[in-house]
Design an enzyme around this catalytic site. Structure first.
Site, short mmCIF file in Angstrom:
data_model
loop_
_atom_site.label_atom_id
_atom_site.label_comp_id
_atom_site.label_asym_id
_atom_site.label_seq_id
_atom_site.Cartn_x
_atom_site.Cartn_y
_atom_site.Cartn_z
N ASP A 112 14.81 -11.75 39.94
CA ASP A 112 15.99 -12.48 40.43
C ASP A 112 15.84 -13.05 41.83
O ASP A 112 16.85 -13.42 42.45
CB ASP A 112 17.22 -11.58 40.34
CG ASP A 112 17.75 -11.52 38.91
OD1 ASP A 112 17.68 -12.55 38.21
OD2 ASP A 112 18.23 -10.46 38.50
N ASP A 172 18.01 -15.73 31.58
CA ASP A 172 18.58 -15.86 32.93
C ASP A 172 17.58 -16.47 33.92
O ASP A 172 17.95 -17.13 34.88
CB ASP A 172 19.00 -14.50 33.50
CG ASP A 172 19.58 -13.54 32.49
OD1 ASP A 172 19.28 -13.68 31.29
OD2 ASP A 172 20.33 -12.64 32.88
N1 GLY Z 1 21.40 -12.29 35.34
C1 GLY Z 1 22.11 -11.12 34.99
C2 GLY Z 1 23.43 -11.41 34.39
O1 GLY Z 1 23.75 -12.54 34.08
O2 GLY Z 1 24.18 -10.46 34.22
#
Ligand code: GLY
Length: 398
Positions: A112, A172
């Site tokens: 992330d 994601d």
């Molecule tokens: N990227 C983690 C979520 O959307 O919860």
């Protein structure tokens, strides 16, 4: 190459004749957000809102989550919207904190880093030209590429990089690769771009199903890199479409198109978007998994709705087909529904902006966390969507 089916738009009338958002509607919605930011600015200068609220109030946390930058991103948006230096000053304090985080390697062993460093230091660099922010974000890109798996050609999601059970990507991550594309632009070093592009292509081949729905996560064989199977971590089931995952696709695909100009991302963006739109309930705000509709008694995920709006608004810039007016109408309907019925105007004790989001339901990672609560990325994307309406020339942080 993968052949993804396009469902088209099943109920065209649902996305016709939605009146444009007036400048007054947009301004009122943004002014409300500014008021809420002002109420929390002191609390969230050296601390940050937690990923999700508890009883609609965000606890204050240190810079240790995958979500800290959404608040910093809101401060950059507030600075752009108002021109008030006080937001810039706090955002700059937080960018120093992000520099410290990557320097000391605090909670950075995950995929992330794009979310974290795009909305803090890349946005700050783009707005202010601050060189330290640029160098910090490049360090984050250097860290992110250490998760790249040559066998399979993807950036590994959660878990230790030597754990064969964690050999998978997640949808994601489409929002994390823009950090890599940007890093190539500013350094002239193509390696970041190649890794981002390879990851985006691998995700397109595997995490998007043939019917344009999406898996949340997709596993590969660690020995050979061969695709293995799709699964979910936060959705309802392995074969359903987690609403936020689909929304990450709606926004992430056009972002990869912008940087690579590879038409297959734009093509997939439209198909994934159509699947999303075809499953919207009466009030246009999706349930937390697209398997659910009105009458299910399930929770909404307002954050997925806001993310999808930003994605559609981006895709619209590059298409000229019959879907363009559909997306235009859909964005208006979703933003209006959010601003009329989903904000904390009705709950002044809240320090969040958008109610009725879901971080993670009882299954999967982060079990039962932030269910029917505010979450900080929902607040961010809602504000970004409004900024896009307020200033048609708004320049992407991504
Ligand atoms: N990227 C983690 C979520 O959307 O919860």
């Amino acid at each position: 190459m993968k052949n993804i089916t396009d469902e088209g738009i099943k109920n065209k009338a649902k996305f016709e004749n939605i009146p444009p958002l007036t400048q007054e509607e947009v301004k009122n919605a943004l002014d409300f957000i500014i008021k809420k930011i002002d109420e929390s600015l002191d609390t969230f200068t050296h601390k940050y809102p937690a990923p999700a609220s508890i009883n609609n109030v965000y606890p204050a946390i240190d810079n240790i989550e995958w979500t800290n930058s959404f608040w910093t991103g809101m401060l950059w948006l507030a600075y752009e919207y108002t021109g008030d230096e006080k937001y810039r000053k706090v955002a700059e304090i937080q960018c120093e904190d992000f520099a410290n985080r990557i320097e000391k390697q605090i909670c950075v062993d995950h995929h992330d880093l794009g979310f974290l460093y795009t909305l803090s230091c890349v946005a700050g660099y783009k707005l202010t030209g601050n060189e330290k922010m640029k160098e910090t974000a490049i360090k984050a890109a250097d860290k992110l590429i250490t998760r790249y798996k040559e066998k399979g050609q993807f950036i590994q999601a959660w878990g230790a990089v030597d754990d064969p059970k964690a050999y998978r990507l997640i949808i994601d991550c489409y929002l994390n690769v823009p950090l890599l594309y940007w890093a190539s632009e500013v350094t002239g070093d193509k390696k970041y771009y190649e890794i981002g592009y390879n990851h985006a292509k691998t995700a397109l081949e595997n995490v998007i199903r043939d019917d344009s729905s999406t898996f949340h996560t997709f596993y590969f064989n660690p020995e050979t890199g061969a695709p293995d199977h799709g699964a979910t971590a936060q959705g309802y089931s392995d074969d359903s479409s987690w609403a936020r995952g689909q929304a990450w696709g709606v926004y992430g695909l056009p972002l990869s198109y912008i940087y690579t100009k590879d038409e297959k991302f734009l093509d997939a963006a439209e198909k994934v978007t159509n699947f999303f739109l075809n499953r919207l309930p009466e009030d246009y705000v999706c349930y937390w998994d697209l398997i659910f509709g009105d009458g299910s008694g399930q929770c909404r995920d307002s954050s997925a709705a806001a993310i999808a709006v930003c994605g559609m608004m981006e895709t619209m810039k590059y298409i000229n087909d019959d879907y363009k007016p559909v997306y235009e109408n859909a964005c208006r309907a979703i933003v209006r529904s959010l601003s009329e019925n989903y904000t904390t105007v009705t709950t002044p004790e809240s320090n969040g902006i958008l109610l009725h989001a879901v971080y993670a339901m009882a299954n999967g990672v982060n079990k039962g966390n932030g269910v029917d609560e505010c979450n900080i990325w929902g607040d961010y994307y809602y504000m970004e969507a409004l900024m896009r309406y307020y200033n048609k020339d708004w320049k992407l942080y991504w």
